[in-house]
Design a protein around this motif. Structure first.
Motif, PDB file in Angstrom:
ATOM      1  N   ILE A   1       0.833  -1.212   0.000  1.00 53.89           N
ATOM      2  CA  ILE A   1       0.000   0.000   0.000  1.00 53.89           C
ATOM      3  C   ILE A   1       0.863   1.256   0.000  1.00 53.89           C
ATOM      4  O   ILE A   1       0.598   2.211  -0.734  1.00 53.89           O
ATOM      5  CB  ILE A   1      -0.942  -0.020   1.221  1.00 53.89           C
ATOM      6  CG1 ILE A   1      -1.969  -1.153   1.068  1.00 53.89           C
ATOM      7  CG2 ILE A   1      -1.637   1.324   1.385  1.00 53.89           C
ATOM      8  CD1 ILE A   1      -2.825  -1.373   2.295  1.00 53.89           C
ATOM      9  N   THR A   2       1.895   1.267   0.800  1.00 53.40           N
ATOM     10  CA  THR A   2       2.723   2.479   0.900  1.00 53.40           C
ATOM     11  C   THR A   2       3.571   2.716  -0.339  1.00 53.40           C
ATOM     12  O   THR A   2       4.044   3.828  -0.562  1.00 53.40           O
ATOM     13  CB  THR A   2       3.646   2.397   2.127  1.00 53.40           C
ATOM     14  OG1 THR A   2       4.426   1.186   2.062  1.00 53.40           O
ATOM     15  CG2 THR A   2       2.835   2.432   3.402  1.00 53.40           C
ATOM     16  N   ASN A   3       3.771   1.675  -1.154  1.00 50.51           N
ATOM     17  CA  ASN A   3       4.582   1.824  -2.373  1.00 50.51           C
ATOM     18  C   ASN A   3       3.736   1.861  -3.639  1.00 50.51           C
ATOM     19  O   ASN A   3       4.267   1.689  -4.744  1.00 50.51           O
ATOM     20  CB  ASN A   3       5.591   0.681  -2.483  1.00 50.51           C
ATOM     21  CG  ASN A   3       6.751   0.844  -1.527  1.00 50.51           C
ATOM     22  OD1 ASN A   3       7.688   1.589  -1.780  1.00 50.51           O
ATOM     23  ND2 ASN A   3       6.666   0.142  -0.397  1.00 50.51           N
ATOM     24  N   VAL A   4       2.432   2.090  -3.475  1.00 51.79           N
ATOM     25  CA  VAL A   4       1.543   2.064  -4.626  1.00 51.79           C
ATOM     26  C   VAL A   4       1.929   3.093  -5.687  1.00 51.79           C
ATOM     27  O   VAL A   4       1.736   2.885  -6.878  1.00 51.79           O
ATOM     28  CB  VAL A   4       0.079   2.263  -4.167  1.00 51.79           C
ATOM     29  CG1 VAL A   4      -0.113   3.660  -3.577  1.00 51.79           C
ATOM     30  CG2 VAL A   4      -0.885   2.049  -5.339  1.00 51.79           C
ATOM     31  N   ASN A   5       2.506   4.212  -5.257  1.00 52.47           N
ATOM     32  CA  ASN A   5       2.857   5.274  -6.209  1.00 52.47           C
ATOM     33  C   ASN A   5       4.336   5.282  -6.591  1.00 52.47           C
ATOM     34  O   ASN A   5       4.807   6.238  -7.217  1.00 52.47           O
ATOM     35  CB  ASN A   5       2.475   6.639  -5.624  1.00 52.47           C
ATOM     36  CG  ASN A   5       0.977   6.804  -5.475  1.00 52.47           C
ATOM     37  OD1 ASN A   5       0.207   6.404  -6.339  1.00 52.47           O
ATOM     38  ND2 ASN A   5       0.549   7.375  -4.344  1.00 52.47           N
ATOM     39  N   VAL A   6       5.050   4.244  -6.205  1.00 49.67           N
ATOM     40  CA  VAL A   6       6.472   4.161  -6.542  1.00 49.67           C
ATOM     41  C   VAL A   6       6.621   3.549  -7.933  1.00 49.67           C
ATOM     42  O   VAL A   6       6.138   2.446  -8.189  1.00 49.67           O
ATOM     43  CB  VAL A   6       7.240   3.321  -5.500  1.00 49.67           C
ATOM     44  CG1 VAL A   6       8.689   3.127  -5.930  1.00 49.67           C
ATOM     45  CG2 VAL A   6       7.169   3.991  -4.138  1.00 49.67           C
ATOM     46  N   ALA A   7       7.290   4.279  -8.843  1.00 49.95           N
ATOM     47  CA  ALA A   7       7.474   3.790 -10.208  1.00 49.95           C
ATOM     48  C   ALA A   7       8.300   2.511 -10.200  1.00 49.95           C
ATOM     49  O   ALA A   7       9.331   2.416  -9.538  1.00 49.95           O
ATOM     50  CB  ALA A   7       8.176   4.854 -11.057  1.00 49.95           C
ATOM     51  N   GLY A   8       7.817   1.513 -10.938  1.00 53.14           N
ATOM     52  CA  GLY A   8       8.544   0.262 -11.068  1.00 53.14           C
ATOM     53  C   GLY A   8       8.305  -0.741  -9.964  1.00 53.14           C
ATOM     54  O   GLY A   8       8.850  -1.843 -10.010  1.00 53.14           O
ATOM     55  N   TYR A   9       7.493  -0.382  -8.957  1.00 53.47           N
ATOM     56  CA  TYR A   9       7.253  -1.303  -7.841  1.00 53.47           C
ATOM     57  C   TYR A   9       6.351  -2.428  -8.293  1.00 53.47           C
ATOM     58  O   TYR A   9       5.326  -2.216  -8.946  1.00 53.47           O
ATOM     59  CB  TYR A   9       6.619  -0.569  -6.665  1.00 53.47           C
ATOM     60  CG  TYR A   9       6.336  -1.460  -5.479  1.00 53.47           C
ATOM     61  CD1 TYR A   9       7.351  -1.835  -4.613  1.00 53.47           C
ATOM     62  CD2 TYR A   9       5.045  -1.943  -5.241  1.00 53.47           C
ATOM     63  CE1 TYR A   9       7.098  -2.667  -3.522  1.00 53.47           C
ATOM     64  CE2 TYR A   9       4.777  -2.754  -4.156  1.00 53.47           C
ATOM     65  CZ  TYR A   9       5.814  -3.118  -3.299  1.00 53.47           C
ATOM     66  OH  TYR A   9       5.551  -3.945  -2.231  1.00 53.47           O
ATOM     67  N   ASN A  10       6.700  -3.646  -7.952  1.00 54.66           N
ATOM     68  CA  ASN A  10       5.896  -4.829  -8.250  1.00 54.66           C
ATOM     69  C   ASN A  10       5.277  -5.356  -6.965  1.00 54.66           C
ATOM     70  O   ASN A  10       5.971  -5.495  -5.936  1.00 54.66           O
ATOM     71  CB  ASN A  10       6.754  -5.922  -8.893  1.00 54.66           C
ATOM     72  CG  ASN A  10       7.210  -5.548 -10.296  1.00 54.66           C
ATOM     73  OD1 ASN A  10       6.492  -5.700 -11.263  1.00 54.66           O
ATOM     74  ND2 ASN A  10       8.427  -5.017 -10.395  1.00 54.66           N
ATOM     75  N   ARG A  11       4.005  -5.669  -7.024  1.00 56.44           N
ATOM     76  CA  ARG A  11       3.263  -6.146  -5.855  1.00 56.44           C
ATOM     77  C   ARG A  11       3.909  -7.409  -5.301  1.00 56.44           C
ATOM     78  O   ARG A  11       4.370  -8.278  -6.047  1.00 56.44           O
ATOM     79  CB  ARG A  11       1.818  -6.439  -6.265  1.00 56.44           C
ATOM     80  CG  ARG A  11       0.932  -6.986  -5.160  1.00 56.44           C
ATOM     81  CD  ARG A  11      -0.516  -6.960  -5.603  1.00 56.44           C
ATOM     82  NE  ARG A  11      -0.686  -7.720  -6.839  1.00 56.44           N
ATOM     83  CZ  ARG A  11      -1.021  -8.996  -6.908  1.00 56.44           C
ATOM     84  NH1 ARG A  11      -1.194  -9.685  -5.772  1.00 56.44           N
ATOM     85  NH2 ARG A  11      -1.172  -9.601  -8.065  1.00 56.44           N
ATOM     86  N   GLN A  12       3.949  -7.498  -3.960  1.00 58.97           N
ATOM     87  CA  GLN A  12       4.527  -8.653  -3.282  1.00 58.97           C
ATOM     88  C   GLN A  12       3.435  -9.414  -2.538  1.00 58.97           C
ATOM     89  O   GLN A  12       2.496  -8.818  -2.011  1.00 58.97           O
ATOM     90  CB  GLN A  12       5.614  -8.213  -2.293  1.00 58.97           C
ATOM     91  CG  GLN A  12       6.786  -7.500  -2.962  1.00 58.97           C
ATOM     92  CD  GLN A  12       7.813  -6.989  -1.974  1.00 58.97           C
ATOM     93  OE1 GLN A  12       7.786  -7.356  -0.784  1.00 58.97           O
ATOM     94  NE2 GLN A  12       8.734  -6.138  -2.441  1.00 58.97           N
TER      95      GLN A  12
END
Length: 655
Positions: free
Chosen positions: A27-38
């Motif tokens: 949830i906290t990395n939802v707006n981070v470019a390139g982040y892949n759901r874990q």
């Protein structure tokens, strides 16, 4: 039993805690470019054998899995590379399109004004005002050529600057990816347990890198990746990154090329080897559009200046002298490679001789060990300099190549016949009295002639400028009715007669009399006249130097006729038509790149959405996971509470 139950509850509580942490991380990395759901991968803990069967001991977290699809990621990178390339191309070519399409800033108005001045000059060749107006319009025309060329050069300088900055960014990304390779390999103890966040950072850097240059990624050992560009040149291999360099061209120090650094040397890469990304788009624009437009503009300038000069030199000015060059025409640019052998003594020169055969291409001349070979860059057509040593210049596509000296195998030269013509075009005549409006010859017939024969005003061609051909004394032609022939032609010149049927006959110098048929065209020593009608016996006709031809406009009329004459592109286009072709090319190419860019952008969005559907964070889904893990945490806590109660009961029994 209670101890086992307590352990089971504890294992579930810890697994739920990991699930809550992972969900919160998503949830906290939802707006981070390139982040892949874990996601949390759980498995059943090893059961204990109890004689009557296996008793479960709870759960354990086996892996924090990254929802990553390498195929989709490759598709996104490819679409990103293509989109960035087309956007860079469109940004540059739209500048040229706007410039050429401008009705006030383009070349067409100046061309029209110039030839209007020539037409006014031909209508009133003795007028001081019309002569001065022609010189002024000529200066305006050359100024427009120079202005357009300067603007194209500015765009080229901007492209060079962007190439340099793109190379610097590419090198930075390559270095960062190599550093991440090191960190990832060090943290990869078990191939199944990966440092997901670092992998995301690396993949995002690869995606950013593809905005600048197209790369090919291959998996390496211990979770590293290998990146290559162009025709397979490695950019990142494990913990090592390789560099590109923005370096001056081998044949033109003012042009930036991209080189591949190996040790202390730099190998310049072919421009077509770096496709994709903004760097590829810039290189493709420069070689495919900018160079072509600059050469096309120079081709129009060279064609206009060359043909105008040739015709002007066939005229006679107010001082009674033959006309000189009207325009200054720069020689083709020639660049020798810095890698040419120091022992080479090759001397190469080039000069435009036939504007109708000019192309909008540059040329390479390379010594292959046996021959000098000239290659047209636009299509790869090759011409061998033959014979060598030369007995005279060899003409290739309207350019005379003169080569002398010796060379070593691999010596290379670049010839740009028209690239600098527009920039260096100038007006050589500043004295209005030296404008050659008149023809250098005049024809006449005495009033005593009794026949109906008439001699045309006469013309001259470039052969008239050869030594010994210019008229110094009148030539008198006399008709003999008995032999139906003309006599009196210069004894030292051959005479060519062309009839109305198109057939020609050449009579050798010294022929006493030449048969006459009405409508015959006679040419000798660069002079051409046509006779019509039926002359009477003894009628005479004179061809003499034009003296006092102040009001004669024959050469000025010929100069004005150049505007509508098909001269360029193999005799198929006027100056205006050839320029219009260049404008049309830019307009069509701009539209083509724009449409392709929009399609590529749509494809990028589509592939990105598909990737995000697999790898992206869905807040609604994560909110549901929060509730699920919260309930699991609470339930496992209840299990531990019950285990504690049971333990208290057991303790109580022992009191």
């Amino acid at each position: 039993m209670t101890s086992n139950l307590l352990s089971i509850g504890k294992s579930g509580l810890l697994a739920a805690q990991v699930g809550l942490s992972t969900t919160g991380h998503n949830i906290t990395n939802v707006n981070v470019a390139g982040y892949n759901r874990q996601t949390v991968q759980q498995q059943t803990a090893n059961a204990n054998y109890a004689g009557y069967g296996y008793v479960g001991t709870g759960t354990e977290v086996s892996q924090i899995k990254r929802q990553y699809d390498s195929f989709m990621s490759t598709q996104v990178n490819a679409a990103q590379s293509s989109t960035s390339s087309l956007n860079a191309y469109y940004t540059q070519i739209s500048q040229i399109d706007n410039m050429l399409a401008d009705s006030t800033a383009g070349l067409s108005p100046s061309l029209q004004d110039f030839f209007k001045g020539v037409q006014d000059f031909s209508s009133n060749p003795s007028s001081v005002a019309s002569r001065q107006a022609l010189l002024s319009s000529a200066s305006s025309l050359t100024g427009r050529f120079q202005g357009l060329s300067a603007r194209l050069s500015e765009i080229g300088a901007g492209v060079d600057s962007q190439i340099t900055s793109n190379v610097a960014v590419i090198n930075t990304y390559a270095k960062q990816i190599a550093e991440l390779n090191v960190s990832i390999s060090q943290l990869t103890v078990d191939p199944a347990l990966q440092p997901n966040d670092l992998l995301d950072q690396r993949d995002q850097l690869v995606n950013e890198l593809n905005k600048y240059v197209k790369t090919t990624a291959q998996p390496g050992s211990n979770n590293t990746i290998t990146l290559s560009i162009g025709s397979g040149q490695p950019l990142v291999v494990a913990n090592r990154s390789f560099e590109l360099a923005a370096t001056p061209s081998l044949t033109d120090p003012n042009r930036v090329e991209v080189g591949y650094v190996t040790g202390s040397s730099v190998t310049i890469l072919p421009e077509n080897a770096l496709a994709g990304g903004s760097l590829g788009g810039l290189l493709e624009f420069r070689s495919g559009a900018l160079d072509r437009v600059q050469n096309s503009l120079g081709k129009v300038a060279a064609g206009l200046a060359t043909t105008f000069n040739e015709q002007h030199k066939l005229g006679q000015d107010l001082n009674g002298d033959m006309g000189g060059d009207f325009f200054k025409i720069p020689d083709p640019q020639i660049g020798a490679s810095r890698l040419n052998s120091a022992s080479s003594t090759t001397v190469l020169s080039a000069k435009i001789s036939d504007p109708g055969a000019l192309t909008a291409s540059d040329y390479n001349m390379r010594y292959d060990g046996n021959n000098y070979v000239v290659t047209r860059q636009s299509d790869g057509a090759r011409t061998v300099i033959n014979p060598y040593p030369q007995t005279g210049p060899q003409t290739i596509d309207g350019v005379d190549f003169s080569v002398s000296g010796t060379a070593a195998e691999g010596d290379n030269y670049v010839i740009r016949p028209t690239a600098s013509v527009a920039a260096g075009l100038g007006v050589l005549i500043n004295d209005r009295n030296k404008l050659a409006a008149a023809a250098p010859i005049a024809t006449g017939a005495p009033v005593s002639n009794t026949g109906s024969g008439k001699l045309s005003a006469g013309t001259v061609d470039k052969n008239y400028l050869a030594a010994g051909n210019a008229l110094t004394t009148p030539v008198t032609l006399t008709y003999n009715k008995a032999s139906n022939a003309l006599s009196g032609f210069p004894a030292d010149k051959a005479v060519t007669v062309k009839g109305l049927d198109g057939n020609s006959t050449t009579y050798p110098a010294g022929t006493a009399s030449i048969a006459y048929t009405a409508g015959d065209h006679f040419s000798f020593g660069g002079i051409g006249v046509t006779m019509t009608g039926a002359p009477a016996n003894g009628d005479t006709y004179t061809i003499s130097p034009n003296k006092g031809g102040v009001g004669d406009n024959r050469n000025a009329v010929a100069l004005a006729a150049l505007q509508t004459k098909n001269i360029l592109d193999g005799g198929n286009a006027t100056f205006q038509g050839s320029y219009a072709e260049a404008v049309s090319f830019v307009g069509n190419k701009t539209r083509e790149v724009q449409v392709s860019g929009l399609a590529s952008q749509a494809l990028l969005e589509q592939t990105t959405n598909q990737q995000q559907a697999v790898s992206g964070v869905n807040l609604d889904e994560e909110a549901a996971n929060l509730l699920r893990y919260q309930q699991a945490y609470q339930a496992c806590g209840k299990v531990m509470q019950i285990a504690s109660t049971l333990f208290d009961v057991v303790i109580g029994l022992g009191r």
